[in-house]
Scaffold this motif. Structure first.
Motif, short mmCIF file in Angstrom:
data_model
loop_
_atom_site.label_atom_id
_atom_site.label_comp_id
_atom_site.label_asym_id
_atom_site.label_seq_id
_atom_site.Cartn_x
_atom_site.Cartn_y
_atom_site.Cartn_z
N HIS A 5 7.64 10.29 0.21
CA HIS A 5 8.09 9.30 1.42
C HIS A 5 7.96 10.31 2.58
O HIS A 5 8.56 10.16 3.51
CB HIS A 5 9.50 9.14 0.97
N ALA A 6 6.68 10.82 2.56
CA ALA A 6 6.29 11.67 3.95
C ALA A 6 6.23 10.46 5.10
O ALA A 6 5.29 9.73 5.01
CB ALA A 6 4.90 12.41 3.97
N GLU A 7 7.01 10.54 5.95
CA GLU A 7 6.96 9.63 7.00
C GLU A 7 5.91 9.41 7.66
O GLU A 7 5.64 8.14 8.18
CB GLU A 7 8.39 9.66 7.86
N THR A 8 5.42 10.36 8.19
CA THR A 8 4.02 10.23 9.12
C THR A 8 2.94 9.95 8.64
O THR A 8 1.86 9.71 9.00
CB THR A 8 4.03 11.70 9.81
N GLU A 9 3.07 10.11 7.33
CA GLU A 9 1.63 9.56 6.30
C GLU A 9 1.66 8.10 5.98
O GLU A 9 0.93 7.32 5.93
CB GLU A 9 1.40 10.68 5.19
N ILE A 10 2.78 8.12 4.99
CA ILE A 10 2.94 6.66 4.35
C ILE A 10 4.28 5.92 4.69
O ILE A 10 4.85 5.30 3.71
CB ILE A 10 2.99 7.06 2.83
N VAL A 11 4.55 5.93 6.18
CA VAL A 11 5.81 5.56 6.45
C VAL A 11 7.01 5.60 5.65
O VAL A 11 7.35 6.66 5.50
CB VAL A 11 5.41 3.83 6.46
N GLY A 12 7.59 4.53 4.73
CA GLY A 12 8.77 4.67 4.24
C GLY A 12 8.45 5.22 2.69
O GLY A 12 9.42 5.25 1.88
N GLY A 13 7.27 5.43 2.44
CA GLY A 13 6.91 5.80 1.17
C GLY A 13 7.34 4.81 0.01
O GLY A 13 7.12 3.44 0.26
N THR A 14 7.96 5.15 -1.23
CA THR A 14 8.08 4.30 -2.24
C THR A 14 9.01 3.21 -1.94
O THR A 14 8.84 2.04 -2.46
CB THR A 14 8.76 5.05 -3.24
N LEU A 15 9.81 3.35 -1.17
CA LEU A 15 11.15 2.49 -0.58
C LEU A 15 10.79 1.47 0.49
O LEU A 15 11.54 0.92 0.70
CB LEU A 15 12.39 3.19 -0.52
N THR A 16 9.62 1.36 0.91
CA THR A 16 9.18 0.66 1.99
C THR A 16 9.51 -0.66 2.06
O THR A 16 10.11 -1.22 2.95
CB THR A 16 7.45 0.79 2.11
N LEU A 49 0.57 -1.27 -0.02
CA LEU A 49 0.13 -0.02 0.15
C LEU A 49 1.04 1.38 -0.01
O LEU A 49 0.61 2.05 -0.88
CB LEU A 49 -0.73 -0.02 1.14
N TYR A 50 2.08 1.50 0.99
CA TYR A 50 2.44 2.34 1.00
C TYR A 50 3.30 2.96 0.02
O TYR A 50 3.37 4.03 -0.62
CB TYR A 50 3.37 2.58 2.39
N PRO A 51 3.99 1.85 -0.57
CA PRO A 51 4.84 2.29 -2.10
C PRO A 51 3.93 2.46 -2.97
O PRO A 51 4.36 3.54 -3.77
CB PRO A 51 5.67 0.99 -2.13
#
Lengths: 330, 391
Positions: free
Chosen positions: A206-217, A129-131
């Motif tokens: 890669h906004a940490e507080t919204e989508i954790v590690g972003g693309t590179l999760t 989901l996050y990436p």
């Protein structure tokens, strides 16, 4: 004609892989150190980025079960290659680049877009989901910053009457007035580069507080290390490009300085190049320190309302300058 | 009918410092409704208090929360003193108030940092947390501890403020006042900060009243509700301060209220240091508490804190009930989340300054079957095992 050995040296040692690696890690350190000092922190020691890289290279490399293995594994390498290549088209120690081409400005702009597209592909192939959200955000942002970035870079080409970065630098070295005309474009290009490199206030993918590690999760180990290197080298190549285009006048023509019969101009030019790139990295860090992260709609709003219009305006004054008697094409 | 996509956020997520889950129904990028699931970390503090004496409970209750540790134990002491009919010395009341206000300052400065981090502005985080260290140093100077002060006891406080520390405390307060004014300036001027806070997480005044919000959340919606002013306890009756409110009803308003409260706290602390009455700091309290019950209210940094203490005449309480401020703010949080972008969920969620460790509860409500039950630890354990297929 350059010998194969020379080509190998250029590619692997200078200004190729090794130089970019070391300079990229140094720029990352400078960025982190300045960022930390401005926030009342001590900041990392100079070898920290290198240590981080070595540590990541030694870590377990996990590939999730459902991902598209080919895309997942090889996209980082493609991004890495794409982001390194433009250095051969950018003048470093002379007004001429190592391998200048007609139209290498366009090739450079194209190659610098590939890391963003790679992020989108990574987000898509990660099946998580996050990436996925991060990849979509990266692709959406591309439409925001790419137009102003290209417009301002091309304005410099209009002034020099050539799509070659070497020609632009040579033109500006002969007629430094052109740099004054390009000042608004320089500011816009700096902001667009900040967005291109996904740094605050544009670190939305890669906004940490919204989508954790972003693309590179989902990335780990070697592949994550390569993606971090893509970021570092992207910063170096991006700032080198801006230095060559917008600060191109601060360079000396060949044989300006001769010491005991040796031409030392390349050395002086190289020092100037490093200084210009570091100044640009410093400004990028300042921007990162000063602002809060924008939302994606606010970012697009900002790019289209101000940056893109500013880019058009820059193009307009560039054309006016060329058309007037002051800056005719030599 | 169109089905909305439900995005689960949490229980483990970088925007939550403690485990909680938000089920967000989203339509595109906008949140339609939010469902909160809490109590991933139930510790059974209320039950544990029944097995401890009042003195032992002081130390347990201090650990209900790490940020507002003084508030909890102060509220508890007030309740026990009320049952005992103890008259706490005036100096002790002033010292309690002093520590309570320092605690409010460090809690609000802490929140500024977290809010900065939520909107990706780490510089603000680093700045405010460095200044928060100064408050912690002052707390250490007066109480000897930085987080759990162990200052309160039934009948007063355990440590006095020393005369030779006054100068350093005053200097610290001056420094904090200057910094807080600077932050207020930053909050009202910095464009990207305004972009991420103004008009977000709207909570109209009427709704705030109807859903019984507390603390800076309701004051940010332009309601003058503050236990310190409405129902003065400790030394608040003698102090000059004003209740800070904001009529913007959004995240920015809540931020502004918190900054204003820090300034008011500094004002009160200065006044306390100037007018600190002499005398004893504690009276001896009996270990057995006569049968009776009491409810006390306390304005914790996050809002109104309520303690109910019931005694049956022994040396352990029969029942203690804690209503923490975060528990009162869950409802308004779901309202505030409606209509915001997904990217704004962290800052809106955080605007009520949730403190989950204070508000763990095991009441299970099943909407689909309309039943409500309170379970025991054994039942929960069994349920968890059943789910995982462990017999």
């Amino acid at each position: 004609m350059t010998s194969p050995l020379d080509v190998a040296l250029y590619l692997l040692i200078f200004p190729g892989f090794l130089f970019l690696l070391l300079f990229g890690l140094f720029c990352e350190w400078l960025d982190r150190k300045v960022y930390a000092r401005m926030q009342n922190r001590v900041g990392p020691p100079i070898f920290q980025p290198f240590a981080d890289l070595v540590k990541l290279l030694g870590k377990e490399d996990i590939i999730p079960r459902n991902v598209d293995r080919v895309l997942f594994q090889y996209t980082p390498l493609i991004a890495f290659a794409a982001v390194m290549t433009p250095i051969f088209n950018i003048p470093i120690w002379s007004v001429k680049a190592l391998f200048p081409l007609q139209g290498d400005l366009l090739i450079t702009l194209y190659l610098l877009t590939i890391p963003t597209l790679a992020l989108f592909v990574i987000g898509w192939s990660s099946v998580s989901l996050y990436p996925l959200v991060g990849g979509f955000r990266a692709a959406t942002m591309l439409f925001g910053f790419e137009v102003p970035f290209i417009l301002t870079c091309l304005s410099a080409g209009v002034i020099a009457g050539s799509w070659s970065i070497s020609d632009i630098t040579a033109h500006l070295a002969l007629q430094p007035v052109g740099m004054l005309v390009l000042v608004p474009g320089f500011i816009i290009a700096l902001l667009a580069l900040e967005a291109k490199l996904e740094r605050t206030p544009f670190d939305i993918p890669h906004a940490e507080t919204e989508i954790v590690g972003g693309t590179l999760t989902e990335y780990s180990g070697k592949k994550l290390a390569v993606m971090h290197l893509v970021d570092d080298i992207g910063m170096v190549v991006g700032s080198s490009l801006l230095a060559a285009i917008f600060l191109g006048g601060f360079i000396f023509l060949d044989s300006s300085f001769v010491l005991y019969g040796t031409d030392i101009t390349p050395w002086i030019n190289f020092i100037l190049y490093v200084a210009k790139s570091l100044i640009i990295v410093f400004v990028l860090t300042l921007v990162r320190t000063l602002f809060a992260r924008l939302r994606i709609d606010q970012m697009l709003d900002f790019s289209w309302k101000y940056l893109a219009i500013g880019g058009l305006f820059q193009m307009f004054i560039a054309v006016m300058y060329v058309g007037s008697s002051v800056g005719g094409i030599p | 009918m169109k089905e909305n996509i439900v995005i689960p956020v949490g229980p483990q997520h970088p925007s939550f410092k403690e485990p909680m889950r938000l089920d967000l129904s989203v339509d595109g990028e906008k949140v339609v409704s939010a469902d909160i699931i809490v109590s991933f970390n139930h510790r059974g503090v209320e039950k544990a208090t029944e097995a401890r004496t009042y003195t032992q409970n002081l130390y347990l209750i201090e650990r209900v929360c790490g940020i507002c540790s003084h508030s909890h134990v102060n509220c508890f002491c007030q309740a026990v003193e009320e049952i005992l009919g103890l008259e706490v010395p005036e100096r002790a009341q002033y010292i309690r108030t002093f520590i309570g206000e320092l605690e409010r300052m460090q809690s609000h400065l802490f929140w500024f940092g977290v809010a900065g981090h939520m909107i990706g502005w780490d510089t603000f985080l680093m700045y405010t947390w460095k200044d928060r260290e100064r408050v912690n140093d002052m707390l250490e100077l007066t109480t000897g501890n930085r987080v759990h002060y162990a200052l309160n006891t039934v009948g007063g406080v355990r440590r006095d403020i020393r005369e030779e520390d006054m100068e350093r405390l005053k200097r610290g307060l001056g420094f904090l006042e200057e910094r807080t004014r600077y932050y207020m300036h930053v909050m009202t001027e910095e464009e990207t900060f305004l972009k991420r806070t103004v008009g977000l997480g709207l909570l109209p005044t009427e709704m705030a009243k109807r859903l019984c919000a507390v603390g800076p959340t309701i004051r940010g919606s332009n309601v003058k509700f503050d236990v310190r002013a409405d129902d003065p306890y400790a030394a608040y009756g003698d102090l000059d301060f004003s209740v800070v409110t904001s009529d913007t009803c959004d995240v920015w308003g809540r931020t502004y209220v918190k900054a204003g409260e820090v300034l008011q706290s500094i004002r009160m602390c200065n006044q306390i240091l100037d007018e600190l009455p002499g005398g004893e700091v504690r009276v001896k309290a009996p270990s057995r508490v006569p049968a009776g019950e009491a409810v006390t209210r306390y304005e914790a940094p996050r809002g109104e804190l309520i303690y109910y203490v019931k005694s049956n005449g022994g040396n352990t309480p029969e029942r203690i009930k804690i209503r923490s401020p975060t528990l009162a703010n869950w409802l308004v949080m779901t309202e505030m989340l409606k209509g915001v972008y997904i990217a704004d969920v962290p800052i809106v969620t955080d605007a009520i300054d949730p403190c989950l460790c204070c508000s763990g509860r095991v009441t299970i409500t099943d909407h689909s079957r309309g039943e409500r039950m309170v379970t025991t630890l054994d039942a929960l354990r069994k349920r968890g095992m059943d789910r995982r297929g462990i017999s």
